[in-house]
Design a protein around this motif. Structure first.
Motif, mmCIF file in Angstrom:
data_model
loop_
_atom_site.group_PDB
_atom_site.id
_atom_site.type_symbol
_atom_site.label_atom_id
_atom_site.label_comp_id
_atom_site.label_asym_id
_atom_site.label_seq_id
_atom_site.Cartn_x
_atom_site.Cartn_y
_atom_site.Cartn_z
ATOM 1 N N MET A 1 59.379 42.091 34.129
ATOM 2 C CA MET A 1 60.069 42.802 35.207
ATOM 3 C C MET A 1 61.370 42.046 35.493
ATOM 4 N N ASP A 2 62.463 42.764 35.461
ATOM 5 C CA ASP A 2 63.749 42.125 35.730
ATOM 6 C C ASP A 2 64.004 42.032 37.240
ATOM 7 N N LEU A 3 65.045 41.291 37.605
ATOM 8 C CA LEU A 3 65.337 41.038 39.017
ATOM 9 C C LEU A 3 65.627 42.327 39.782
ATOM 10 N N LEU A 4 66.392 43.231 39.192
ATOM 11 C CA LEU A 4 66.724 44.480 39.884
ATOM 12 C C LEU A 4 65.460 45.276 40.204
ATOM 13 N N THR A 5 64.570 45.399 39.261
ATOM 14 C CA THR A 5 63.313 46.128 39.483
ATOM 15 C C THR A 5 62.500 45.469 40.586
ATOM 16 N N LEU A 6 62.420 44.144 40.545
ATOM 17 C CA LEU A 6 61.684 43.404 41.575
ATOM 18 C C LEU A 6 62.280 43.639 42.963
ATOM 19 N N LEU A 7 63.602 43.588 43.064
ATOM 20 C CA LEU A 7 64.261 43.798 44.364
ATOM 21 C C LEU A 7 64.085 45.230 44.855
ATOM 22 N N ILE A 8 64.126 46.184 43.937
ATOM 23 C CA ILE A 8 63.909 47.588 44.324
ATOM 24 C C ILE A 8 62.491 47.767 44.867
ATOM 25 N N TRP A 9 61.513 47.210 44.189
ATOM 26 C CA TRP A 9 60.130 47.301 44.672
ATOM 27 C C TRP A 9 59.972 46.615 46.020
ATOM 28 N N PHE A 10 60.555 45.431 46.166
ATOM 29 C CA PHE A 10 60.467 44.701 47.433
ATOM 30 C C PHE A 10 61.078 45.511 48.569
ATOM 31 N N SER A 11 62.293 46.000 48.366
ATOM 32 C CA SER A 11 62.970 46.768 49.408
ATOM 33 C C SER A 11 62.202 48.044 49.727
ATOM 34 N N SER A 12 61.733 48.720 48.701
ATOM 35 C CA SER A 12 61.004 49.965 48.910
ATOM 36 C C SER A 12 59.735 49.747 49.728
ATOM 37 N N LEU A 13 58.950 48.747 49.356
ATOM 38 C CA LEU A 13 57.711 48.480 50.097
ATOM 39 C C LEU A 13 58.003 48.045 51.535
ATOM 40 N N ALA A 14 59.051 47.258 51.718
ATOM 41 C CA ALA A 14 59.433 46.840 53.070
ATOM 42 C C ALA A 14 59.814 48.047 53.920
ATOM 43 N N PHE A 15 60.556 48.987 53.343
ATOM 44 C CA PHE A 15 60.985 50.144 54.119
ATOM 45 C C PHE A 15 59.874 51.160 54.336
ATOM 46 N N VAL A 16 58.881 51.190 53.468
ATOM 47 C CA VAL A 16 57.692 51.995 53.763
ATOM 48 C C VAL A 16 57.025 51.428 55.017
ATOM 49 N N TYR A 17 56.880 50.117 55.046
ATOM 50 C CA TYR A 17 56.281 49.461 56.220
ATOM 51 C C TYR A 17 57.125 49.701 57.475
ATOM 52 N N PHE A 18 58.430 49.468 57.380
ATOM 53 C CA PHE A 18 59.308 49.651 58.547
ATOM 54 C C PHE A 18 59.319 51.107 58.999
ATOM 55 N N GLY A 19 59.359 52.028 58.039
ATOM 56 C CA GLY A 19 59.387 53.444 58.382
ATOM 57 C C GLY A 19 58.136 53.891 59.113
ATOM 58 N N ILE A 20 56.982 53.477 58.614
ATOM 59 C CA ILE A 20 55.724 53.822 59.274
ATOM 60 C C ILE A 20 55.651 53.160 60.642
ATOM 61 N N SER A 21 56.151 51.935 60.735
ATOM 62 C CA SER A 21 56.147 51.219 62.022
ATOM 63 C C SER A 21 56.947 51.958 63.089
ATOM 64 N N CYS A 22 57.969 52.680 62.689
ATOM 65 C CA CYS A 22 58.770 53.438 63.659
ATOM 66 C C CYS A 22 57.936 54.500 64.376
ATOM 67 N N PHE A 23 56.848 54.922 63.775
ATOM 68 C CA PHE A 23 56.009 55.950 64.374
ATOM 69 C C PHE A 23 54.823 55.397 65.157
ATOM 70 N N TYR A 24 54.335 54.220 64.757
ATOM 71 C CA TYR A 24 53.068 53.755 65.325
ATOM 72 C C TYR A 24 53.098 52.395 66.017
ATOM 73 N N SER A 25 54.085 51.575 65.752
ATOM 74 C CA SER A 25 54.111 50.222 66.295
ATOM 75 C C SER A 25 54.645 50.208 67.723
ATOM 76 N N ASP A 26 53.829 49.729 68.651
ATOM 77 C CA ASP A 26 54.268 49.626 70.048
ATOM 78 C C ASP A 26 55.487 48.713 70.166
ATOM 79 N N PHE A 27 55.532 47.658 69.356
ATOM 80 C CA PHE A 27 56.668 46.744 69.390
ATOM 81 C C PHE A 27 57.961 47.453 68.978
ATOM 82 N N ILE A 28 57.919 48.196 67.878
ATOM 83 C CA ILE A 28 59.114 48.903 67.402
ATOM 84 C C ILE A 28 59.529 49.974 68.407
#
Length: 116
Positions: A1-28
């Motif tokens: 896995m090259d660096l670009l692929t790794l960064l894309i996966w990292f960013s994507s998974l982080a934004f899935v978490y952040f996006g879902i948090s916008c709907f359910y996280s009391d803190f957000i």
């Protein structure tokens, strides 16, 4: 896995978490109230999820989608960073938005120059 692929996966998974948090996280939810942007919370969540899906879709099917999704996430995080500075949060509190803005800007440029 090259660096670009790794960064894309990292960013994507982080934004899935952040996006879902916008709907359910009391803190957000309370953070959006603190920013005086509560009416934009759901839209922000949808945009984060759309960007995350776009990164992964583009990685495997169409590289231009990676460029568009990462540029959109860059702009979203740049706006988030500016909002944090505007409400006088310190740089440490603002740094996640700054780091994710930089990460997605890097992904956009690297994907563009790699695939086009």
């Amino acid at each position: 896995m090259d660096l670009l692929t790794l960064l894309i996966w990292f960013s994507s998974l982080a934004f899935v978490y952040f996006g879902i948090s916008c709907f359910y996280s009391d803190f957000i939810i309370s953070e959006f109230v603190r920013y005086n942007l509560a009416k934009y919370r759901r839209a922000t969540g949808y945009l984060q999820l759309l960007g995350a899906v776009g990164l992964l879709f583009g990685l495997y099917f169409n590289a231009i989608v990676v460029v568009c999704a990462s540029t959109g996430l860059f702009l979203l995080m740049l706006a988030g960073f500016i909002v944090r500075l505007k409400i006088r949060d310190n740089f440490i509190k603002s740094s996640p938005a700054f780091i994710f803005a930089g990460l997605n800007l890097y992904i956009a440029f690297k994907a563009f120059y790699t695939y086009f």
